[in-house]
Design a protein around this motif. Structure first.
Motif, PDB file in Angstrom:
ATOM      1  N   ALA A 135       0.940  -1.005  -0.215  1.00  0.00           N
ATOM      2  CA  ALA A 135       0.020   0.042  -0.019  1.00  0.00           C
ATOM      3  C   ALA A 135       0.849   1.476   0.057  1.00  0.00           C
ATOM      4  O   ALA A 135       0.748   2.219  -0.843  1.00  0.00           O
ATOM      5  CB  ALA A 135      -0.980   0.127   1.252  1.00  0.00           C
ATOM      6  N   TRP A 136       1.949   1.253   0.766  1.00  0.00           N
ATOM      7  CA  TRP A 136       2.721   2.517   0.974  1.00  0.00           C
ATOM      8  C   TRP A 136       3.360   2.708  -0.340  1.00  0.00           C
ATOM      9  O   TRP A 136       3.749   3.975  -0.751  1.00  0.00           O
ATOM     10  CB  TRP A 136       3.712   2.384   1.976  1.00  0.00           C
ATOM     11  N   GLN A 137       4.057   1.595  -0.810  1.00  0.00           N
ATOM     12  CA  GLN A 137       4.893   1.651  -2.121  1.00  0.00           C
ATOM     13  C   GLN A 137       4.233   2.154  -3.253  1.00  0.00           C
ATOM     14  O   GLN A 137       4.859   3.136  -4.009  1.00  0.00           O
ATOM     15  CB  GLN A 137       5.534   0.276  -2.438  1.00  0.00           C
ATOM     16  N   TYR A 138       2.881   1.649  -3.662  1.00  0.00           N
ATOM     17  CA  TYR A 138       2.208   2.212  -4.631  1.00  0.00           C
ATOM     18  C   TYR A 138       1.649   3.412  -4.401  1.00  0.00           C
ATOM     19  O   TYR A 138       1.176   4.264  -5.194  1.00  0.00           O
ATOM     20  CB  TYR A 138       1.186   1.030  -5.146  1.00  0.00           C
ATOM     21  N   LEU A 139       1.094   3.859  -3.296  1.00  0.00           N
ATOM     22  CA  LEU A 139       0.675   5.188  -2.980  1.00  0.00           C
ATOM     23  C   LEU A 139       1.805   6.081  -3.385  1.00  0.00           C
ATOM     24  O   LEU A 139       1.474   7.246  -3.906  1.00  0.00           O
ATOM     25  CB  LEU A 139       0.529   5.324  -1.406  1.00  0.00           C
ATOM     26  N   THR A 140       3.079   6.007  -2.986  1.00  0.00           N
ATOM     27  CA  THR A 140       4.117   6.880  -3.343  1.00  0.00           C
ATOM     28  C   THR A 140       4.286   6.854  -4.801  1.00  0.00           C
ATOM     29  O   THR A 140       4.561   7.892  -5.326  1.00  0.00           O
ATOM     30  CB  THR A 140       5.270   6.599  -2.483  1.00  0.00           C
ATOM     31  N   MET A 141       4.249   5.739  -5.482  1.00  0.00           N
ATOM     32  CA  MET A 141       4.560   5.701  -6.674  1.00  0.00           C
ATOM     33  C   MET A 141       3.351   6.489  -7.688  1.00  0.00           C
ATOM     34  O   MET A 141       3.707   7.297  -8.604  1.00  0.00           O
ATOM     35  CB  MET A 141       4.358   4.186  -7.427  1.00  0.00           C
ATOM     36  N   GLY A 142       2.117   6.280  -7.156  1.00  0.00           N
ATOM     37  CA  GLY A 142       0.985   7.251  -7.689  1.00  0.00           C
ATOM     38  C   GLY A 142       1.071   8.626  -7.708  1.00  0.00           C
ATOM     39  O   GLY A 142       1.098   9.479  -8.494  1.00  0.00           O
ATOM     40  N   THR A 183     -10.774   3.436 -16.129  1.00  0.00           N
ATOM     41  CA  THR A 183      -9.954   2.919 -17.222  1.00  0.00           C
ATOM     42  C   THR A 183      -8.628   2.508 -16.584  1.00  0.00           C
ATOM     43  O   THR A 183      -8.145   1.334 -17.032  1.00  0.00           O
ATOM     44  CB  THR A 183      -9.796   3.803 -18.278  1.00  0.00           C
ATOM     45  N   LEU A 184      -8.016   3.240 -15.580  1.00  0.00           N
ATOM     46  CA  LEU A 184      -6.926   2.737 -14.900  1.00  0.00           C
ATOM     47  C   LEU A 184      -7.258   1.280 -14.354  1.00  0.00           C
ATOM     48  O   LEU A 184      -6.268   0.417 -14.510  1.00  0.00           O
ATOM     49  CB  LEU A 184      -6.630   3.764 -13.835  1.00  0.00           C
ATOM     50  N   ILE A 185      -8.213   1.067 -13.588  1.00  0.00           N
ATOM     51  CA  ILE A 185      -8.433  -0.347 -13.261  1.00  0.00           C
ATOM     52  C   ILE A 185      -8.660  -1.287 -14.084  1.00  0.00           C
ATOM     53  O   ILE A 185      -7.893  -2.397 -14.203  1.00  0.00           O
ATOM     54  CB  ILE A 185      -9.590  -0.188 -12.286  1.00  0.00           C
ATOM     55  N   HIS A 255      -1.172  -9.045  -3.486  1.00  0.00           N
ATOM     56  CA  HIS A 255      -1.972  -8.175  -3.118  1.00  0.00           C
ATOM     57  C   HIS A 255      -2.209  -6.984  -4.098  1.00  0.00           C
ATOM     58  O   HIS A 255      -1.889  -5.923  -4.188  1.00  0.00           O
ATOM     59  CB  HIS A 255      -1.171  -7.108  -1.616  1.00  0.00           C
ATOM     60  N   LEU A 256      -2.667  -7.676  -5.262  1.00  0.00           N
ATOM     61  CA  LEU A 256      -2.924  -6.762  -6.335  1.00  0.00           C
ATOM     62  C   LEU A 256      -3.879  -5.600  -6.340  1.00  0.00           C
ATOM     63  O   LEU A 256      -3.633  -4.260  -6.530  1.00  0.00           O
ATOM     64  CB  LEU A 256      -3.447  -7.956  -7.590  1.00  0.00           C
ATOM     65  N   LEU A 257      -4.873  -5.909  -5.566  1.00  0.00           N
ATOM     66  CA  LEU A 257      -5.971  -5.094  -5.457  1.00  0.00           C
ATOM     67  C   LEU A 257      -5.563  -3.806  -4.575  1.00  0.00           C
ATOM     68  O   LEU A 257      -5.867  -2.756  -4.710  1.00  0.00           O
ATOM     69  CB  LEU A 257      -7.438  -5.290  -5.107  1.00  0.00           C
ATOM     70  N   THR A 258      -4.684  -4.095  -3.274  1.00  0.00           N
ATOM     71  CA  THR A 258      -4.117  -3.179  -2.766  1.00  0.00           C
ATOM     72  C   THR A 258      -3.386  -2.175  -3.435  1.00  0.00           C
ATOM     73  O   THR A 258      -3.497  -1.006  -3.130  1.00  0.00           O
ATOM     74  CB  THR A 258      -3.592  -3.837  -1.343  1.00  0.00           C
ATOM     75  N   ALA A 261      -5.452   0.110  -5.691  1.00  0.00           N
ATOM     76  CA  ALA A 261      -6.169   1.101  -5.013  1.00  0.00           C
ATOM     77  C   ALA A 261      -5.130   2.202  -4.696  1.00  0.00           C
ATOM     78  O   ALA A 261      -5.573   3.240  -4.697  1.00  0.00           O
ATOM     79  CB  ALA A 261      -7.148   0.407  -4.018  1.00  0.00           C
ATOM     80  N   ALA A 262      -4.090   1.668  -4.222  1.00  0.00           N
ATOM     81  CA  ALA A 262      -2.962   2.630  -3.476  1.00  0.00           C
ATOM     82  C   ALA A 262      -2.364   3.618  -4.613  1.00  0.00           C
ATOM     83  O   ALA A 262      -2.200   4.718  -4.310  1.00  0.00           O
ATOM     84  CB  ALA A 262      -2.097   2.099  -2.816  1.00  0.00           C
TER      85      ALA A 262
END
Length: 332
Positions: A135-142, A183-185, A255-258, A261-262
């Motif tokens: 969650a933290w990694q992909y949040l910061t990536m976004g 469209t992202l999802i 944790h694909l969906l996590t 979403a993040a």
């Protein structure tokens, strides 16, 4: 007043824009057998051949074969594995101001991607995926992707310019958010498959379209009357661009969906931060301009707008037009 200040903000932000020009250095660490890891790198155009980094593996690792130890590829035996260990790298000259993507592939099929910001020259190899870490990694990536994606930022700037009032801006940005989230999802999950190069060219074309609408200034047009509708339609397009960046980085396996979403939330955080920054600059300008105008005899905001608007739109239109041509030639 609001349009004048917004024009200045857009001009300052558009000047250094060069969308996606800093491709990352990609480093792949692949587990080939228990405690046996192969390291290889993919140099971006910004790094000349022979100027690639040298790697320092943890002390528990011994070099087995490949290129000379420490260079861009090789096979290592790491007693106890690499989880929780640091991998460092140095450049023969000045460290380039580009991000680094380190992909760690394990025997189980799990693949982790760690993003090192420009200037960082080390990463901590993560343990197996956990919900909080993903969650933290992909949040910061976004957040990073939105703030470094100058084409997306210019689109949002033009959208705010057309919407004008805070209420209309809120509706337009909401429509853009909901549309690109869909469209992202769908694209990230491979439910919808669209070639990336035409999408990137179309995104640049969407900026040209908004710049033209601003230049023409026909307030009775669909874009001016219903910015939320237009932002939603183009948001579907920009969502495909966000998904392409996410696939390039790599999706988490456990944790694909996590992660999905993040990443999306991170994009929205970056977008909201940009919108708030613009309105904060507008509020500050409305307070400071009368004082500065009286002291330094500055021109009236309407005069500034008349002089600067055409230059601004030429810059945005020219830049987006260049992106359209460049990206179109890339897939022809």
């Amino acid at each position: 007043m609001l349009r004048a200040i917004l024009a200045l903000v857009m001009l300052l932000c558009a000047w250094p824009a060069a969308a996606h020009e800093s491709l990352p250095l990609v480093v792949v660490i692949e587990e080939q057998a228990p405690d046996i890891f192969a390291l290889r790198q993919q140099l971006p155009p910004a790094i000349e051949r022979g100027q690639g980094p040298q790697f320092a593996m943890p002390e528990s690792c011994t070099w087995m074969q490949g290129s000379n130890r420490g260079e861009g590829s090789g096979i290592y035996r790491c007693a106890g594995g690499l989880s929780g260990e640091q991998v460092r790298w140095t450049f023969p000259g000045k460290t380039p101001a580009i991000p680094t993507l380190v992909r760690v592939k394990r025997l189980t099929g799990e693949e982790r991607t760690i993003l090192a910001a420009p200037g960082e020259t080390q990463i901590l190899v993560p343990d197996r995926e956990s919900w909080s870490a993903v969650a933290w990694q992909y949040l910061t990536m976004g957040i990073h992707h939105l703030l470094s994606g100058y084409d997306h930022l210019l689109f949002v700037f033009c959208l705010i310019w057309i919407a004008g009032t805070p209420g209309r801006v809120l509706k337009a940005v909401t429509g853009f958010t909901l549309a690109h989230s869909v469209t992202l999802i769908l694209s990230a999950l491979a439910i919808v498959r669209v070639p990336v190069p035409p999408v990137e060219a179309a995104i640049a074309l969407s900026i040209m379209f908004l710049a033209r609408e601003i230049a023409v200034g026909r307030r009775e047009s669909l874009t001016w009357r219903h910015p939320m509708l237009v932002s939603s339609l183009f948001g579907l397009l920009h969502g495909l661009g966000f998904a392409a960046a996410l696939r390039e980085t790599g999706m988490p396996q456990l944790h694909l969906l996590t992660g999905l979403a993040a990443f999306n939330i991170g994009v929205e955080i970056g977008q909201v931060a940009v919108v708030l920054l613009i309105f904060a600059a507008i509020a500050a300008g409305q307070r400071l301009w009368p004082v500065l105008a009286e002291r330094f005899r500055l021109p009236h905001p309407d005069i500034f707008l008349a002089r600067g608007e055409q230059v601004l739109l030429l810059l945005i239109g020219g830049l987006s037009g260049f992106w359209v041509i460049e990206r179109t030639l890339g897939f022809l």
